[in-house]
Design an enzyme around this catalytic site. Structure first.
Site, PDB file in Angstrom:
ATOM      1  N   ASN A  10       0.870  -1.182   0.000  1.00  0.00           N
ATOM      2  CA  ASN A  10       0.000   0.000   0.000  1.00  0.00           C
ATOM      3  C   ASN A  10       0.904   1.229   0.000  1.00  0.00           C
ATOM      4  O   ASN A  10       1.445   1.597   1.030  1.00  0.00           O
ATOM      5  CB  ASN A  10      -0.896  -0.041   1.257  1.00  0.00           C
ATOM      6  CG  ASN A  10      -1.689   1.243   1.431  1.00  0.00           C
ATOM      7  OD1 ASN A  10      -1.834   2.025   0.489  1.00  0.00           O
ATOM      8  ND2 ASN A  10      -2.208   1.464   2.637  1.00  0.00           N
ATOM      9  N   TRP A  11       1.054   1.809  -1.171  1.00  0.00           N
ATOM     10  CA  TRP A  11       1.998   2.933  -1.287  1.00  0.00           C
ATOM     11  C   TRP A  11       1.430   4.240  -0.756  1.00  0.00           C
ATOM     12  O   TRP A  11       2.143   5.251  -0.707  1.00  0.00           O
ATOM     13  CB  TRP A  11       2.439   3.104  -2.751  1.00  0.00           C
ATOM     14  CG  TRP A  11       3.348   2.019  -3.224  1.00  0.00           C
ATOM     15  CD1 TRP A  11       3.912   1.023  -2.471  1.00  0.00           C
ATOM     16  CD2 TRP A  11       3.819   1.805  -4.554  1.00  0.00           C
ATOM     17  NE1 TRP A  11       4.683   0.222  -3.252  1.00  0.00           N
ATOM     18  CE2 TRP A  11       4.650   0.676  -4.534  1.00  0.00           C
ATOM     19  CE3 TRP A  11       3.605   2.469  -5.773  1.00  0.00           C
ATOM     20  CZ2 TRP A  11       5.281   0.184  -5.690  1.00  0.00           C
ATOM     21  CZ3 TRP A  11       4.225   1.986  -6.918  1.00  0.00           C
ATOM     22  CH2 TRP A  11       5.055   0.855  -6.867  1.00  0.00           C
ATOM     23  N   LYS A  12       0.148   4.277  -0.462  1.00  0.00           N
ATOM     24  CA  LYS A  12      -0.490   5.509   0.031  1.00  0.00           C
ATOM     25  C   LYS A  12      -0.229   6.652  -0.973  1.00  0.00           C
ATOM     26  O   LYS A  12      -0.240   6.401  -2.174  1.00  0.00           O
ATOM     27  CB  LYS A  12      -0.008   5.841   1.450  1.00  0.00           C
ATOM     28  CG  LYS A  12      -0.133   4.618   2.362  1.00  0.00           C
ATOM     29  CD  LYS A  12       0.084   4.906   3.811  1.00  0.00           C
ATOM     30  CE  LYS A  12      -0.044   3.608   4.598  1.00  0.00           C
ATOM     31  NZ  LYS A  12       0.017   3.811   6.040  1.00  0.00           N
ATOM     32  N   GLY A 174       2.632   2.912  10.668  1.00  0.00           N
ATOM     33  CA  GLY A 174       3.607   3.984  10.451  1.00  0.00           C
ATOM     34  C   GLY A 174       4.342   4.413  11.714  1.00  0.00           C
ATOM     35  O   GLY A 174       4.998   5.448  11.730  1.00  0.00           O
ATOM     36  N   SER A 214       3.467  -1.464  10.471  1.00  0.00           N
ATOM     37  CA  SER A 214       4.923  -1.560  10.649  1.00  0.00           C
ATOM     38  C   SER A 214       5.490  -2.939  10.304  1.00  0.00           C
ATOM     39  O   SER A 214       6.403  -3.423  10.979  1.00  0.00           O
ATOM     40  CB  SER A 214       5.326  -1.127  12.066  1.00  0.00           C
ATOM     41  OG  SER A 214       4.968   0.228  12.273  1.00  0.00           O
ATOM     42  N   GLY A 235       2.858  -0.741   4.287  1.00  0.00           N
ATOM     43  CA  GLY A 235       2.968   0.648   3.854  1.00  0.00           C
ATOM     44  C   GLY A 235       4.420   1.013   3.597  1.00  0.00           C
ATOM     45  O   GLY A 235       5.007   0.659   2.566  1.00  0.00           O
ATOM     46  N   GLY A 236       5.039   1.684   4.564  1.00  0.00           N
ATOM     47  CA  GLY A 236       6.397   2.230   4.412  1.00  0.00           C
ATOM     48  C   GLY A 236       7.418   1.268   3.829  1.00  0.00           C
ATOM     49  O   GLY A 236       8.170   1.634   2.919  1.00  0.00           O
TER      50      GLY A 236
END
Ligand code: PGA
Length: 254
Positions: A10-12, A174, A214, A235-236
């Protein structure tokens, strides 16, 4: 029952078109495991480019991060699930905590989105998760149950079969503070039990439940060995090809 592990990036609101091309060039040059289903969810602006770049590569699927509940019409700035189909999306993330928090998405709205998505062949990845205050107050299961029943109880068995659930504790997103494998599995088992109680055991056993919050190359394996964790929503650590490749590799069933 064997559930195919699923790794979702999920690159946001990150990665421009040129960064997307760079990522996919590096990522698809790796020897990706056949046994893990891989989904990249870039911003809307990169979906088309990604679809073209992956045209001949069926080992990587494409997903969107959101969509509207109507198929078309006067909804300035919104994106229809028809357009996602047009760009060969296989998945769409719905109810991410950032959408709930910053865009006031609630179960009533998410039910409408789920119903529209499930009329197409696209599968929803429905996110649930408690915040820190709710966890500290011992309300985790109550919150998860409300998020599940508020949006999923009206689905038919065919529809639930195509749905993926992601458990993402808000306090872990995050923040670098991953839930322990035990904390995560406890909630995953609760979700599976809820599916079993509402749709039947065979649907519960077939359902893939992802963990998000995370996730990193270093903690993927310890999460994935837990019996009710079937994949990750990242994500990150999914923004760089090498890091996401390491995560995907750690998702393989041993
Ligand atoms: P994170 O985000 O991996 O950066 O914590 C996960 C998510 O929000 O899906």
């Amino acid at each position: 029952m064997m559930r195919t592990p699923l790794a979702v990036a999920n690159w946001k609101m990150n990665n421009s078109i040129s960064e997307t091309i760079k990522f996919v060039t590096e990522f698809s040059a790796q020897s990706l495991p056949d046994s893990v289903e891989i989904v990249l969810c870039p911003p809307f602006t990169s979906l088309y480019t990604l679809g073209i770049a992956l045209e001949d590569d069926s080992s990587i699927k494409i997903g969107a991060q959101n969509c509207h509940y109507e198929l078309n019409g006067a909804y300035t700035g919104e994106t229809s699930v028809e357009f996602l189909k047009d760009m060969n999306c296989s998945y769409v993330i719905l109810g991410h905590s950032e959408r709930r928090q910053y865009f006031s998405e609630d179960e009533a709205l998410l039910t409408k989105k789920l119903m529209t998505v499930l009329e197409t062949e696209i599968s929803p990845i429905y996110c649930v998760g408690e915040n820190e205050k709710q966890r500290d107050a011992g309300e985790t299961f109550k919150v998860i149950q409300t998020q599940l029943s508020g949006a999923l109880s009206k689905l038919s068995k065919d529809q639930i079969e195509r749905t993926v659930i992601a458990y993402e504790p808000v306090w872990a997103i995050g923040t670098g503070k991953t839930a322990t494998p035990e904390q995560a599995n406890e909630v995953h088992a609760f979700i599976r039990k809820w599916i079993s109680d509402n749709f039947g055991l065979s649907f519960a056993l077939g359902m893939r439940i992802l963990y998000g919050g995370s996730v990193k190359p270093e903690n993927t394996r310890e999460l994935m060995v837990k019996p009710d964790i079937d994949g990750v929503l990242v994500g990150g650590a999914s923004l760089k090809a090498t890091s996401f490749f390491d995560i995907v590799s750690s998702c393989q069933n041993s």
